[in-house]
Design a protein around this motif. Structure first.
Motif, short mmCIF file in Angstrom:
data_model
loop_
_atom_site.label_atom_id
_atom_site.label_comp_id
_atom_site.label_asym_id
_atom_site.label_seq_id
_atom_site.Cartn_x
_atom_site.Cartn_y
_atom_site.Cartn_z
N ILE A 174 22.79 19.32 -31.50
CA ILE A 174 24.11 18.80 -31.09
C ILE A 174 25.00 18.54 -32.30
N ARG A 175 24.39 18.39 -33.47
CA ARG A 175 25.20 18.26 -34.69
C ARG A 175 25.89 19.59 -34.98
N ASP A 176 25.17 20.69 -34.72
CA ASP A 176 25.74 22.03 -34.92
C ASP A 176 25.14 22.97 -33.87
N PRO A 177 25.83 23.16 -32.74
CA PRO A 177 25.29 23.97 -31.66
C PRO A 177 25.60 25.46 -31.77
N SER A 178 25.91 25.93 -32.95
CA SER A 178 26.40 27.30 -33.12
C SER A 178 25.30 28.36 -33.06
N ASP A 179 24.02 27.96 -33.20
CA ASP A 179 22.95 28.97 -33.24
C ASP A 179 21.81 28.56 -32.31
N PRO A 180 22.00 28.70 -31.00
CA PRO A 180 20.95 28.31 -30.04
C PRO A 180 19.67 29.14 -30.21
N GLU A 181 19.79 30.37 -30.65
CA GLU A 181 18.59 31.21 -30.85
C GLU A 181 17.70 30.61 -31.94
N ALA A 182 18.31 30.11 -33.02
CA ALA A 182 17.53 29.50 -34.10
C ALA A 182 16.87 28.21 -33.62
N THR A 183 17.60 27.44 -32.82
CA THR A 183 17.02 26.21 -32.27
C THR A 183 15.85 26.53 -31.36
N ALA A 184 15.99 27.56 -30.53
CA ALA A 184 14.91 27.96 -29.63
C ALA A 184 13.67 28.38 -30.44
N ARG A 185 13.90 29.07 -31.52
CA ARG A 185 12.78 29.50 -32.37
C ARG A 185 12.05 28.29 -32.97
N LYS A 186 12.81 27.31 -33.44
CA LYS A 186 12.19 26.11 -34.00
C LYS A 186 11.46 25.30 -32.93
N LEU A 187 12.06 25.22 -31.75
CA LEU A 187 11.41 24.52 -30.64
C LEU A 187 10.10 25.20 -30.27
N ASP A 188 10.10 26.52 -30.26
CA ASP A 188 8.90 27.28 -29.92
C ASP A 188 7.79 27.04 -30.94
N GLN A 189 8.15 27.02 -32.21
CA GLN A 189 7.16 26.78 -33.26
C GLN A 189 6.58 25.37 -33.15
#
Length: 440
Positions: free
Chosen positions: A409-424
């Protein structure tokens, strides 16, 4: 079933006249998280059991002892030879952990029968591990409620929305009238998981929700990325969330409620569970029925229902001696009754999934509406996803889902990167939990 009913009545000290005061002179120890007003209200429920059976009840509050991790609290009690007879477990993952460790006694047929009379099957399933019934859900939360200021809605000429698209459109109208749409409690982090879960369930549906909750499909699935994109749109600019992501990260739950219902209004809506009503009345001295209202979190996809997500506290019987087991089971059977739920319901700050609890027991019309919404959802209720995950992923400050959604939410510009980190993070937490026998 008829034979089971006869056996249950014969065994139960709560369902037979001869059982009154049968536990006189015995002491039951119950552990839970509740403290303060919640602890006092639960004490009244315990007093009801004492009056009925003669048993004295000692309550151990983890929070009163400054302990936030309930699983570790119980582990330490066991280690010191002070295992409670009953634990009120606040997370389904912890219940599963205790069962897998062999710490719990299965609940007997008479308790199953009382649960079947008074609860939807979904609640019995959430209290079961490998189809063995261990936990009776006494207290619940309804985590799909959006609270709003009627005055702000009137000023902007908007009504409670029928779907998510309309909720966002209303949010823009509210902002245009001078009041940002939402205040979000990003500092606490766990409200962010609730936001995501409601969006995900409303968008991806219950089958995908169940798979993600068990890490079956993984957090890089397209449905996750789509939900993150929907969530992230709230934080692009300051119109929909007061102060944007930066302000949300400085705002805790009480402050987010105060932004809508405090003296200096900063937002028109706050999303969180039914417990918001208690904050409105308790912290900000507002009359809920007159100065506040809520609507159910709206559906997103046209072919999907509105989400209904819940959490709760389940009573489990810890393994101890036979005499204490009888007392513990009678107490859990008592908690399954509408009478026990009614005691706390009258005090406020409580929601029960018991379908036979008279809604008039609740102290105000707003709480009755929330309770009815939860009960009417029946089998459609989904349990809080983060509560089902290993604590390292779904329930710990500064790590896992909590930390990654704060960063998002601080920087929502890259949801794919967030999904990758969540998956890891999820993969590691589930693997570690599986290796230690504590998987949720």
């Amino acid at each position: 079933m008829a034979a089971l009913a006869v056996t249950a009545t014969a065994c139960s000290g709560l369902n037979s006249a001869s059982g009154e005061q049968q536990f006189s002179g015995q002491t039951l120890t119950v552990a839970g998280t509740w403290n303060g007003a919640e602890g006092k209200n639960f004490r009244k429920v315990l007093d009801g059991f004492t009056k009925k059976t003669g048993a004295k009840v000692k309550f151990l509050s983890s929070r009163a002892q400054g302990r936030d991790d309930f699983a570790l609290f119980i582990r330490d009690l066991r280690k010191n030879g002070k295992t409670p007879d009953v634990a009120m477990v606040p997370q389904v993952g912890v219940l599963q952990q205790f069962a897998q460790k062999g710490w719990l006694e299965p609940l007997p047929p008479r308790v199953e029968l009382e649960a079947a009379r008074n609860f939807a099957l979904v609640w019995q399933n959430y209290g079961s591990v490998r189809r063995i019934f261990y936990g009776l859900y006494f207290k619940a939360s309804h985590k799909s409620t959006v609270w709003y200021s009627p005055k702000a809605f009137e000023k902007a000429d908007v009504e409670p929305p029928k779907d998510y698209k309309e909720m966002i459109a209303n949010g823009q109208k509210l902002a245009d009238s001078g009041t940002p749409a939402f205040s979000v409690a990003g500092k606490d982090a766990w409200p962010l998981t609730d936001w995501f879960e409601n969006i995900y369930l409303a968008q991806a549906g219950p089958a995908n929700y169940a798979k993600l909750a068990t890490n079956e499909i993984g957090w890089q699935d397209p449905t996750v990325i789509k939900a993150l994109k929907t969530f992230g749109k709230l934080f692009k600019g300051d119109d929909l969330v007061a102060g944007g992501g930066a302000e949300a990260l400085r705002t805790d739950l009480n402050e987010s409620v105060g932004a809508v219902y405090g003296k200096n209004q900063k937002a028109a809506m706050v999303y969180e569970g039914d417990f918001v009503a208690g904050i409105i009345s308790g912290e900000f001295n507002r009359k809920v029925d007159k100065e506040a209202n809520f609507f159910d979190f709206p559906p997103i996809a046209k072919d999907k229902q509105a989400p209904v997500i819940s959490g709760g506290d389940a009573a489990v019987a810890m393994k101890k001696g036979k005499q204490q087991e009888d007392l513990a089971m009678s107490f859990i059977e008592y908690l399954a009754s509408p009478k026990a739920a009614e005691i706390w319901a009258k005090q406020g700050g409580f929601l029960s999934p018991n379908i036979n609890l008279n809604l008039q027991a609740y102290p105000d019309e707003t709480t009755r509406k929330v309770a009815k919404s939860l009960v009417d959802a029946g089998e459609a209720v989904q349990f809080d996803m983060s509560d089902q995950a290993p604590a390292d992923f779904g329930g710990s400050a500064g790590k896992g889902e909590w930390q990654l959604l704060q960063e998002f939410i601080r920087d929502p510009s890259d949801p794919e990167a967030t999904a990758r980190k969540l998956d890891q993070a999820a993969s590691k937490a589930y693997l570690d939990a599986s290796a230690t026998g504590t998987a949720g």
